[in-house]
Structures are given as structure tokens and as C-alpha cells.
Design a protein around this motif. Structure first.
Motif, PDB file in Angstrom:
ATOM      1  N   LEU A  53       0.937  -1.716  -0.718  1.00 21.88           N
ATOM      2  CA  LEU A  53      -0.128   0.361   0.213  1.00 21.88           C
ATOM      3  C   LEU A  53       0.930   0.696  -0.711  1.00 21.88           C
ATOM      4  O   LEU A  53       0.577   2.412  -0.544  1.00 21.88           O
ATOM      5  CB  LEU A  53      -0.657  -0.258   1.100  1.00 21.88           C
ATOM      6  N   LYS A  54       2.218   1.171   0.520  1.00 20.44           N
ATOM      7  CA  LYS A  54       2.741   2.348   0.848  1.00 20.44           C
ATOM      8  C   LYS A  54       3.763   2.495  -0.710  1.00 20.44           C
ATOM      9  O   LYS A  54       3.619   3.739  -0.922  1.00 20.44           O
ATOM     10  CB  LYS A  54       4.107   1.705   1.892  1.00 20.44           C
ATOM     11  N   ARG A  55       3.760   1.427  -1.373  1.00 17.80           N
ATOM     12  CA  ARG A  55       4.829   1.006  -2.239  1.00 17.80           C
ATOM     13  C   ARG A  55       3.614   1.704  -3.973  1.00 17.80           C
ATOM     14  O   ARG A  55       3.770   2.837  -4.544  1.00 17.80           O
ATOM     15  CB  ARG A  55       5.057  -0.372  -3.417  1.00 17.80           C
ATOM     16  N   GLU A  56       2.318   1.595  -3.417  1.00 19.55           N
ATOM     17  CA  GLU A  56       1.061   2.616  -4.475  1.00 19.55           C
ATOM     18  C   GLU A  56       0.422   3.678  -4.041  1.00 19.55           C
ATOM     19  O   GLU A  56      -0.378   3.919  -4.803  1.00 19.55           O
ATOM     20  CB  GLU A  56      -0.321   1.592  -4.182  1.00 19.55           C
ATOM     21  N   GLY A  57       1.296   4.265  -2.792  1.00 14.28           N
ATOM     22  CA  GLY A  57       0.706   5.631  -2.047  1.00 14.28           C
ATOM     23  C   GLY A  57      -0.581   5.722  -1.899  1.00 14.28           C
ATOM     24  O   GLY A  57      -1.359   6.570  -1.428  1.00 14.28           O
ATOM     25  N   LEU A  58      -1.067   4.795  -1.106  1.00 14.75           N
ATOM     26  CA  LEU A  58      -2.315   4.920  -0.788  1.00 14.75           C
ATOM     27  C   LEU A  58      -2.258   4.995   0.670  1.00 14.75           C
ATOM     28  O   LEU A  58      -3.003   5.259   1.481  1.00 14.75           O
ATOM     29  CB  LEU A  58      -2.798   3.573  -0.724  1.00 14.75           C
ATOM     30  N   ILE A  59      -1.469   4.696   1.148  1.00 15.44           N
ATOM     31  CA  ILE A  59      -0.827   4.879   2.884  1.00 15.44           C
ATOM     32  C   ILE A  59       0.647   5.824   2.698  1.00 15.44           C
ATOM     33  O   ILE A  59       1.238   5.680   1.675  1.00 15.44           O
ATOM     34  CB  ILE A  59      -0.799   3.628   3.560  1.00 15.44           C
ATOM     35  N   VAL A  60       0.623   6.399   3.684  1.00 12.46           N
ATOM     36  CA  VAL A  60       2.061   7.065   4.488  1.00 12.46           C
ATOM     37  C   VAL A  60       2.150   6.838   5.602  1.00 12.46           C
ATOM     38  O   VAL A  60       1.266   6.818   6.320  1.00 12.46           O
ATOM     39  CB  VAL A  60       2.193   8.381   3.737  1.00 12.46           C
ATOM     40  N   LEU A  61       3.693   6.450   6.136  1.00 13.12           N
ATOM     41  CA  LEU A  61       3.863   6.965   7.451  1.00 13.12           C
ATOM     42  C   LEU A  61       4.415   8.193   7.732  1.00 13.12           C
ATOM     43  O   LEU A  61       4.452   9.633   7.346  1.00 13.12           O
ATOM     44  CB  LEU A  61       5.436   6.414   6.889  1.00 13.12           C
ATOM     45  N   GLN A  62       3.297   8.025   8.549  1.00 14.63           N
ATOM     46  CA  GLN A  62       3.381   9.476   9.731  1.00 14.63           C
ATOM     47  C   GLN A  62       4.274   9.690  10.678  1.00 14.63           C
ATOM     48  O   GLN A  62       4.073  10.735  10.892  1.00 14.63           O
ATOM     49  CB  GLN A  62       1.750   9.699  10.300  1.00 14.63           C
ATOM     50  N   GLU A  63       4.639   8.491  11.461  1.00 14.96           N
ATOM     51  CA  GLU A  63       5.678   8.897  13.016  1.00 14.96           C
ATOM     52  C   GLU A  63       6.010   8.062  12.539  1.00 14.96           C
ATOM     53  O   GLU A  63       5.338   6.523  12.630  1.00 14.96           O
ATOM     54  CB  GLU A  63       4.854   8.594  13.676  1.00 14.96           C
ATOM     55  N   GLU A  64       7.999   7.639  12.999  1.00 12.16           N
ATOM     56  CA  GLU A  64       8.658   6.800  12.867  1.00 12.16           C
ATOM     57  C   GLU A  64       9.402   7.201  13.957  1.00 12.16           C
ATOM     58  O   GLU A  64      10.151   7.356  14.191  1.00 12.16           O
ATOM     59  CB  GLU A  64       9.176   6.666  11.493  1.00 12.16           C
ATOM     60  N   SER A  65       9.299   5.512  15.242  1.00 17.82           N
ATOM     61  CA  SER A  65      10.170   5.988  16.631  1.00 17.82           C
ATOM     62  C   SER A  65      10.713   4.587  16.114  1.00 17.82           C
ATOM     63  O   SER A  65      11.226   3.417  15.043  1.00 17.82           O
ATOM     64  CB  SER A  65       9.703   4.937  17.570  1.00 17.82           C
ATOM     65  N   GLU A  66      11.972   4.106  16.975  1.00 19.60           N
ATOM     66  CA  GLU A  66      13.100   3.018  16.924  1.00 19.60           C
ATOM     67  C   GLU A  66      12.313   1.706  15.734  1.00 19.60           C
ATOM     68  O   GLU A  66      12.940   0.704  15.096  1.00 19.60           O
ATOM     69  CB  GLU A  66      13.569   3.024  17.518  1.00 19.60           C
ATOM     70  N   ARG A  67      11.314   1.216  16.761  1.00 14.40           N
ATOM     71  CA  ARG A  67      10.547   0.007  16.332  1.00 14.40           C
ATOM     72  C   ARG A  67       8.903   0.548  15.511  1.00 14.40           C
ATOM     73  O   ARG A  67       8.394  -0.921  15.378  1.00 14.40           O
ATOM     74  CB  ARG A  67      10.826  -1.116  17.596  1.00 14.40           C
ATOM     75  N   LYS A  68       8.739   0.839  16.428  1.00 17.07           N
ATOM     76  CA  LYS A  68       7.271   1.415  15.261  1.00 17.07           C
ATOM     77  C   LYS A  68       6.741   2.485  14.323  1.00 17.07           C
ATOM     78  O   LYS A  68       8.044   3.393  14.230  1.00 17.07           O
ATOM     79  CB  LYS A  68       6.270   2.034  17.057  1.00 17.07           C
TER      80      LYS A  68
END
Lengths: 102, 387
Positions: A53-68
Motif C-alpha cells: 500500500l505504501k509503494r502504491e501511495g495509498l498510505i504514508v508513514l506518519q511517525e516513526e520511532s525505533e521499532r514502531k
């Protein structure tokens, strides 16, 4: 989405769950809740779908911590989900003639 | 902590590996580390645990570790990461923990086989390249002008070092078989998953044919290794006696007088070795005197007499100083056949193959009578040993 192919059930539910930003395990829990335990998604399936879904642009990363990683749905994702919802609704409506059979 | 090691199934056997680890845990051996061929276990209370394998499927030249966030999702679902080796990542959970299976749909799991399929393909291509490279090197280096010559040279090595060549050959065949078998099994698993049939986490099939191949190859390789060690351990190097006590001849017996020297760093000696196919006496001697002379002798007693003819022809083709077309047929009384060039002579007598390089002085273009005399003397010594 590639062309106008129908979504898989798993993709549909992941997009649905991501109407509210969430991380991997949260998504799974939500899907379980939404479906009343009918759909229990495995971690392998979920990770594969998130990547796609990320590759197809249907979702994006909103926040990134070390493991989450917290994902959210994009406008394109929302549109694709709505289109799929309408399609499924139409399918169900068309199936109304079966009502007498059941 | 008591620990033990065990050979685990190959990477292609996902379900077999999962079952193997679960079975070990039920017997009180908990998986600690997976290596290329061996897994390490530690003693714990027997427990009912499910093991599952997730394959890494990295892009070309990417590391094989699972991404942190992927690991996090697996662990949040109740799967504890145990160990990884190459593309294999092992997770475990207590039976009945409620942790969901990794994949809802087998097709999705099929996609994770991409990296494994590629690694087997690379394995097959590189083993073919190694074989091709080996053939090319043998055919081109050391004056081998053709593949035929390389085969003759390989045949000579096979007789002298049967165990070494056999070990090497069996080991190569085993390796190539394992790679092809892995590739086939991975392909079959891929097709199964693609068709929507889920992975079997507890396969019962015993695959006796494959196991037998492994046992046979394993036994043959170990046996050859033992024979090889025995050949080296029992090889005897002795100073050459003045008068021969074996199936060879000394220069003194051929009428040369003087003192032994070792201008080429080779003390006059006889090396006796015993391969699976033949006994071998390797003699060299140099005498300095009024007339100098030197001789190299390779005497083989083949265990299969029928091989003598073929082997002698390989020796001719493989001779150190002469091309095989330089050899001509001569008659030595008692020998089955004899071929001769100015320096080298090859003769067959029953199960014996005689190969001598003999240079009595004065150098002459035609040492034929000296060569005949030397072969006759060797035959006499052999016959004396036989009675």
C-alpha cells in the motif's frame, strides 16, 4: 491500485483500519474488532500489505520511532477505499434478488 | 547448561524445519541458534511450542535481516524471535497462545519464497561454473592440449590417489545434488502456495529416497576420507637399497658404478604407497661415476588386472617428456607390450604397469637396448617376488 482490479479482502480491511492512524499491531486489533473476530490477520500478511500500500501511495508513514511505524491513509487511499466500498455495496444491492431464496 | 547440536533439514523444507524444532522442544531441547547445517539446542523442561519460519526476501545485494518494524509486528502478535541464519528467521510461541498464523492467504507467503528461489538458482549456476572452470583449467594448463589428455591425467591421478579423487567427486556430486534438490523443492512449494494451498506445518512424508541419497553420499565421503588419511599415514619412504628387494631395479643392478648423488634434491629412495586401485613404487636414483646415469621408475600393481592396458595407455598419453605419438612399439621378452621413446619407456606385464625414465650415459639418440635391459631386469625382479 493497479488498474481497476478489485482489492483483496486483506487490503480493504487494512485501509479501513487506517482511517485512523495506527501502528502494525494496532491495525490488526482494529481489524479484529471491526469484523468481530472474523478476520484475524497474521503479521506476515499485514507487513506485506503495508509495504504494498505504501509503494502504491495509498498510505504514508506518519511517525516513526525505533521499532514502531505509524501509518495513515492518503487521499488516494481514501478514494480507492470509497470506490471499493461503493463497488461492494453495489454487488450486495444487486444480490438483493437472492433475498427470497434464503 | 547441557547443549547439543543436530543437523536440521535444508532451508527449502520450511514445514519440516518447523516440525523438527517443535519435536525437539517436546523432548526438552530448546532451539538456541541455527547455523548453515547444524542447529544448537539447550536443555529445558519439555514444552509444547509452535515454531514458524519467516523467509527474508531481500532485493539483490540487500542484507538478509528482517526490518525492525516487521520484527516488532511479529512480536506484538505473540511470536518470539529465536534465531536466524541466511534467509531463515525462526519464531516461536507457546501452543494455544492465540498468536495468529503469519499468513491469511498462501499466495502472500508464496511471494516470500522469491529470495530462496534466487539463492538456489545462484547455487546451481555457480556449481556449473565451477565444474566448467575446472574442466577448462585442466584442459588448458600444464600442457594438456585437449580434454582427452585431461581425462588421461585424471585417470592417472585416480589410480594413484583413488580415495582423494573419489572423495572430491562424491563431495561435488553431493553438493550439486543438494542444490538441485533444494531448487526443485522450493519451486514445488511455491506452486503449492500460489495455488492457494497453505504450507504444511507438520509434514509426515518421510522422503526415503532423498534420505538414502544423503546417507549413501555421507557414508561414501567419510569412507573415502578415512581411506585417504590411511593412504597418507601408511605411505612409506625408504632409502633405496643397493640391490632391489621390490618390483623395481637399481642402477647398480643395471651395471652402473659410482656414488649416489642427489643433484635434483632427490635422495635415492623408494616411496611405496597403497591406493584403492593400485600399489605404487616410486623410485628415483642418480649415480655419478665414470659414467653418470639416472633413473625414475613408477611401478604400479593394479588390483584390477584388466585395467592395466588402459592405464598404461593413459601413462603414455601423460608422459612427462614425450608426446604420445613419439612412442613406438618395441619388443621386450616377457612383457605384454612395451612402448619406447628416447627417454621414456612404458611396459605392461600382467597386472603390472612399468613406467621408467632412464638416461644412461653416454647420451645417445637410441637408448633402446638400455631400455630393454632395464625393463627385463624389472620383470625379473617381479617374477622373483612372485615365486
Amino acid at each position: 491500485m493497479e488498474g481497476n482490479q478489485p482489492m483483496t479482502e486483506a487490503m480493504y480491511y487494512v485501509l479501513l483500519a487506517l482511517m485512523r492512524p495506527d501502528h502494525g499491531y494496532g491495525i490488526m486489533q482494529r481489524i479484529k474488532d471491526i469484523t468481530g473476530g472474523r478476520v484475524v490477520m497474521g503479521p506476515g500478511t499485514l507487513y506485506g500489505i503495508l509495504t504494498r500500500l505504501k509503494r502504491e501511495g495509498l498510505i504514508v508513514l506518519q511517525e516513526e520511532s525505533e521499532r514502531k511505524k505509524i501509518y495513515e491513509i492518503t487521499d488516494a487511499g481514501r478514494q480507492a477505499l470509497l470506490a471499493e466500498y461503493r463497488r461492494i455495496k453495489q454487488l450486495a444491492a444487486d444480490g438483493a434478488i437472492l433475498e427470497g431464496e434464503i | 547448561m547441557k547443549r547439543r547440536y543436530a543437523i536440521h533439514p535444508g532451508d527449502y523444507a520450511i514445514g519440516e524445519n518447523e516440525k523438527f524444532y517443535s519435536d525437539m522442544a517436546a523432548k526438552g531441547w530448546r532451539l538456541v541458534k541455527r547455523g548453515t547445517h547444524l542447529s544448537r539446542f539447550e536443555r529445558f523442561e519439555p514444552e509444547k511450542v509452535l515454531y514458524r519460519i519467516e523467509l527474508a526476501s531481500p532485493d539483490l545485494f540487500e542484507g538478509t535481516e528482517l526490518p525492525e518494524d516487521k520484527l516488532a509486528i511479529f512480536e506484538e502478535c505473540g511470536w518470539e524471535f529465536v534465531t536466524s541464519c541466511g534467509l531463515i528467521n525462526v519464531f516461536r510461541t507457546k501452543e494455544g497462545s492465540g498468536a495468529p498464523e503469519f499468513y491469511m492467504e498462501p499466495e502472500q507467503q508464496a511471494m516470500t519464497l522469491k529470495g530462496l528461489r534466487r539463492s538456489y538458482l545462484v547455487g546451481i549456476i555457480s556449481s556449473l561454473l565451477i565444474v566448467a572452470f575446472y574442466v577448462l583449467i585442466t584442459a588448458s594448463v600444464g600442457g594438456y592440449s585437449s580434454l582427452g589428455n585431461a581425462l588421461d591425467s585424471a585417470f592417472v591421478s585416480l589410480v594413484e590417489y583413488t580415495a582423494l579423487i573419489a572423495f572430491y567427486t562424491f563431495f561435488m556430486i553431493w553438493g550439486i545434488y543438494t542444490t538441485i534438490y533444494g531448487a526443485v523443492r522450493t519451486g514445488l512449494l511455491y506452486r503449492r502456495l500460489k495455488k492457494g494451498r497453505p504450507l504444511d506445518h507438520s509434514p509426515q512424508k518421510r522422503r526415503l529416497a532423498h534420505k538414502s541419497v544423503n546417507v549413501v553420499c555421507g557414508v561414501l565421503c567419510s569412507l573415502m576420507l578415512v581411506m585417504l588419511l590411511a593412504q597418507f599415514v601408511f605411505e612409506e619412504k625408504m632409502p633405496l637399497p643397493e640391490i632391489s628387494d621390490g618390483p623395481y631395479v637399481t642402477l647398480e643392478e643395471l651395471g652402473h658404478t659410482g656414488w649416489r648423488d642427489d643433484p635434483m634434491g632427490n635422495e635415492a629412495q623408494v616411496i611405496y604407497s597403497n591406493s584403492i586401485l593400485a600399489e605404487h613404487w616410486d623410485v628415483n636414483e642418480y649415480i655419478e661415476g665414470e659414467k653418470n646415469a639416472w633413473i625414475y621408475e613408477d611401478i604400479y600393481r593394479l588390483r584390477i588386472p584388466e585395467m592395466a592396458d588402459l592405464f598404461a595407455k593413459a601413462i603414455v598419453a601423460n608422459a612427462t617428456f614425450s608426446e604420445s605419438e613419439d612412442f613406438r612399439e618395441i619388443t621386450v621378452p616377457g612383457a605384454d607390450w612395451t612402448r619406447y621413446t628416447r627417454l621414456e619407456t612404458v611396459a605392461v606385464y600382467g597386472q603390472y604397469v612399468i613406467y621408467i625414465t632412464y638416461s644412461p650415459e653416454p647420451y645417445s639418440d637410441d637408448n633402446i637396448s638400455a631400455a630393454i635391459k632395464a625393463v627385463e631386469a624389472i620383470l625379473d625382479n617381479i617374477k622373483r617376488l612372485q615365486t
